[in-house]
Design a protein around this motif. Structure first.
Motif, short mmCIF file in Angstrom:
data_model
loop_
_atom_site.label_atom_id
_atom_site.label_comp_id
_atom_site.label_asym_id
_atom_site.label_seq_id
_atom_site.Cartn_x
_atom_site.Cartn_y
_atom_site.Cartn_z
N ALA A 189 -9.15 -2.24 2.83
CA ALA A 189 -8.90 -1.86 1.45
C ALA A 189 -10.16 -1.99 0.61
CB ALA A 189 -7.79 -2.74 0.86
N LEU A 203 -3.85 4.04 1.70
CA LEU A 203 -4.94 3.83 0.74
C LEU A 203 -5.97 4.96 0.75
CD1 LEU A 203 -5.67 0.00 0.94
CD2 LEU A 203 -4.44 1.26 -0.82
N LEU A 238 -1.35 0.70 6.10
CA LEU A 238 -2.25 0.32 5.00
C LEU A 238 -3.36 1.36 4.82
CD1 LEU A 238 -3.43 -1.94 3.01
CD2 LEU A 238 -4.82 -2.60 4.97
N ALA A 294 0.82 -1.21 0.00
CA ALA A 294 0.00 0.00 0.00
C ALA A 294 0.86 1.26 0.00
CB ALA A 294 -0.92 0.00 1.22
#
Length: 591
Positions: free
Chosen positions: A508, A457, A453, A30
Motif C-alpha cells: 500500500a 489499491l 489488497l 482495501a
C-alpha cells in the motif's frame, strides 16, 4: 483542491487509519475503499476491477506458487538443512542463517524464505538451550533485506517495476535492483550478525522455560530400499542421522518379525523395516535424509508426475470404523490408497507392527497419502483430522528438476525471450504437470488477502495520481526542500516512505509513494529512476514494528517478542539503510 482531490485524500486517510488500527482485515478495508470510490465516481467504471488483472498482481501470485514447488522438491532444503547445528556459536549461527535467508529471499520471495528457515532456527535454538528470540528477529530482517536484491524477492520491487512500465514505458528488469540491494543487504546482515541481536532485552539471554506443549511422538515403520553389497550398513550406522533429526530407532523388523532389542549391531538388508519413534516432521526429515521408504510406497510412486504426499494427524473417536481393528484388517492401504505410518498412544510405545496394531479409541494416527485420498479415507474411517497438524512429504528426487525449471524461467525472462509473468506461468504449469504442486496447492500457495489488497489499491492509486493528489504531495516535499540538493529531497522521500511502511502494508505504501516519486523527479528536472529505487528500498525496510512487514508478524509469537522490542534493532538498522542506500542509489542510478 477539487472535490475529487479532497475525497481521495479523505478516503486514503480512512484506509491508512483502519490499517494502523488493525481490527478489520486489510483486504476488506482495501476492497471496501475501492467500492466506495466507485460509488463516489472517483474510479471510472471501466477501471474498477482492472487492478486484479494487473501484471504486478499476477507476478506476485505466480512467485508464491513457484516458491511452494521449490520447497516441495527439497531444492531449498539441500542448503538450509546444513545450517542446523547446535555446535555453532550464536553469532556464527545468526550470520549463516542470515546469509542463506537473504540469498533464498532473492530467489523464492522473502516470506517463503522465512517460512522455510524458521523451523530450522527454532530447532537449533532448542538444541542449543537458548531463547529463539535471539536469532529469529535477525533472520526476519535478513530475509527482508535479501528480498530487495531481485525483482521477485519482494512485492514492493514488483510494484515499482510495473509502475515504471506504466509511467516511463519500460519496467525495471530482474537484476536492476541488485546493485543497490546487495549493498544494503550486505551492510544490514553485517549489522544484525555482529551487533543487532546484542541490542535485544536481557530476558532473551535467559534459558527458556518449557512451554508445556510438545508434538505427539509416533511409533512408525520405515522401509529400507536397495542396499549395495559393497557398502554394508548396520542399524547403528543410522544413529547419527537419527539423533540429528530427533528420531529414536527402537527396533528392526525383518520378514514380518521384530528382532529383539534395539538391534544396533544388526546388518541391514533390503526390505527391512526400521521401527522408529519421533514427531511427524522429524520422521519425515529422517526418512528423506536416510533415503528410506514406507509401507506401500510403490503405490504412491508415479515418476515425475507423481502427486505430492502429505502426513496428516487424526484422532480416532469411539465411533471410528477403525477402532477395534488394524490398518491391515480394514485394507486401508489397498482399499483407500492411504498408509498408516505411525500411531501415538498417550506416550505409550507400540510393541507390535504398526499395520497390525489394533487401534484404540483416543489413538492419534499418522496417515500418509495424497490430500484428496486422505480426506476420503478420513471420512471413511471416521477419524478426525487435527487442525494445522499436516506435514508435506518433500519430493527430494525432483529437486534438480525443480531447479532446472525455475532457472529456465528466469533465464527466459532475463534474456527477453518471454515476458516475466508468462515465464513464471510456464514454470507453474511445469511444476503442476510434474507433481511438484497439486491443484489444491496452486490455490493454497497464493496469499489471497495480499492479492485483494493489491488489486483494490491499484485502481485507487491510479485515480489518486490522475486527480493530481500525487503532484500536490510532491510539490509539498519539493517546497520543503527548496534550494537543497536533489539528494536531500530523495532522503526526505525515503524517510517519509519508510515511516509509512512501518505502520502500513508495504504494498500500500509503495502504490502511493511511487507516483509521488516520479512527480518529484519531474519537478526537479532529474532522472526519476533513483527516486523509484529509493521508494523500493524504503518501502521494503519496515523494521520498527511487527505490523510493517509480514515476516515481522510471523516471528512475533514464536520469538516471544513484544511490540517495543522491534525498534531496538530496527531503528539503528533503518538509519544504517538510509546511510548506505542513498549513496549507492546516487552511484548506480545517477540523478
Amino acid at each position: 483542491m477539487t472535490f475529487d482531490q479532497t475525497a481521495l485524500f479523505l478516503l486514503f486517510g480512512a484506509v491508512f487509519a483502519l490499517l494502523v488500527w488493525g481490527r478489520i482485515r486489510f483486504d476488506l478495508v482495501a476492497f471496501g475503499a475501492l467500492i466506495l470510490g466507485a460509488l463516489l465516481g472517483l474510479v471510472p467504471s471501466d477501471q474498477i476491477f482492472s487492478g486484479f488483472g494487473h501484471s504486478a498482481v499476477i507476478i506476485i501470485a505466480l512467485v508464491l506458487i513457484v516458491s511452494r514447488g521449490l520447497m516441495n522438491s527439497g531444492a531449498v532444503e539441500l542448503v538450509a538443512a546444513r545450517l542446523l547445528s547446535a555446535s555453532n556459536g550464536l553469532a556464527r549461527h545468526v550470520g549463516l542463517m542470515s546469509v542463506v535467508g537473504a540469498g533464498l529471499s532473492g530467489i523464492i520471495n522473502n516470506v517463503a524464505a522465512l517460512a522455510l528457515l524458521m523451523p530450522l532456527d527454532l530447532e537449533a535454538a532448542r538444541k542449543a538451550g537458548r531463547s529463539p528470540g535471539l536469532s529469529l528477529m535477525p533472520l526476519s530482517f535478513a530475509t527482508i533485506l535479501g528480498g530487495m536484491i531481485t525483482l521477485i524477492g519482494t512485492p514492493p520491487n514488483i510494484v515499482i517495476a510495473e509502475y515504471r512500465s506504466d509511467a516511463l514505458g519500460s519496467p525495471f528488469t530482474m537484476f536492476d535492483f541488485a546493485p543497490v540491494g546487495l549493498v544494503v543487504a550486505v551492510c544490514g546482515i553485517a549489522f544484525v550478525t555482529l551487533i543487532g541481536w546484542r541490542l535485544l532485552p536481557g530476558h532473551f539471554r535467559q534459558k527458556p522455560a518449557e512451554d508445556g506443549f510438545a508434538e505427539s511422538l509416533y511409533s512408525a515403520e520405515l522401509k529400507l530400499g536397495d542396499i549395495p553389497e559393497d557398502k554394508p550398513m548396520t542399524v547403528g550406522d543410522l544413529y547419527p542421522v537419527a539423533e540429528e533429526k530427533d528420531v529414536a530407532i527402537i527396533g528392526l523388523i525383518r520378514n514380518g518379525r521384530r528382532i529383539r532389542g534395539f538391534a544396533r549391531r544388526e546388518p541391514l538388508k533390503s526390505g527391512d523395516y526400521l521401527f522408529v519413534e519421533g514427531d511427524p516432521k522429524a520422521i519425515e526429515a529422517f526418512m528423506g535424509t536416510a533415503k528410506l521408504e514406507f509401507a506401500g510406497s510403490e503405490r504412491h510412486k508415479g515418476g515425475i508426475t507423481g502427486n505430492a504426499l502429505t502426513l496428516t494427524e487424526a484422532i480416532a473417536p469411539d465411533s471410528a470404523r477403525i477402532v477395534g481393528q488394524s490398518a491391515f484388517q480394514t485394507r486401508l492401504l489397498y482399499g483407500q490408497g492411504v498408509t498408516l505410518l505411525g500411531i501415538s498412544r498417550q506416550g505409550r510405545r507400540i510393541q507390535k507392527r504398526v499395520r497390525h496394531e489394533i487401534i484404540r479409541a483416543g489413538d492419534v494416527l499418522l496417515l500418509l497419502g495424497t490430500p484428496d485420498r486422505l480426506e476420503s479415507a478420513s471420512n471413511w474411517l471416521g477419524v478426525l483430522p487435527l487442525e494445522g497438524r499436516s506435514t508435506g512429504v518433500i519430493q527430494r528426487n525432483k529437486a534438480w528438476l525443480a531447479i532446472a525449471g525455475f532457472v529456465l524461467a528466469i533465464a527466459a525472462a532475463v534474456t527477453g525471450f518471454a515476458y516475466l509473468p508468462v515465464a513464471l506461468a510456464a514454470c507453474v504449469v511445469f511444476y503442476a504437470a510434474s507433481g511438484l504442486v497439486s491443484g489444491t496447492e496452486v490455490y493454497q500457495s497464493v496469499e489471497w488477502k495480499v492479492i485483494v489488497l493489491l488489486g483494490s489499491l491499484i485502481p485507487l492509486g491510479q485515480a489518486f495520481e490522475q486527480a493530481g493528489n500525487a503532484q500536490l504531495i510532491a510539490d509539498g516535499i519539493t517546497t520543503l526542500t527548496a534550494g537543497a540538493p536533489a539528494w536531500v529531497t530523495l532522503s526526505v522521500l525515503m524517510i517519509v516512505t519508510m515511516t509509512l511502511s512501518d505502520f502500513l502494508n508495504n504494498v500500500a505504501t509503495c502504490l502511493i509513494a511511487a507516483p509521488i516519486s516520479v512527480q518529484i523527479a519531474n519537478s526537479l528536472g532529474v532522472n526519476p529512476d533513483p527516486f523509484l529505487m529509493g521508494v523500493a528500498v524504503a518501502a521494503s525496510c519496515a523494521f520498527l514494528t511487527p505490523i510493517g512487514h509480514k515476516n515481522n508478524t510471523i516471528i512475533m509469537g514464536p520469538g516471544g517478542y513484544r511490540f517495543g522490542d522491534y525498534w531496538r534493532i530496527g531503528l539503528p538498522l533503518e538509519i544504517l539503510v538510509l546511510a548506505v542506500a542513498i549513496p549507492a542509489i546516487l552511484v548506480f542510478w545517477p540523478l
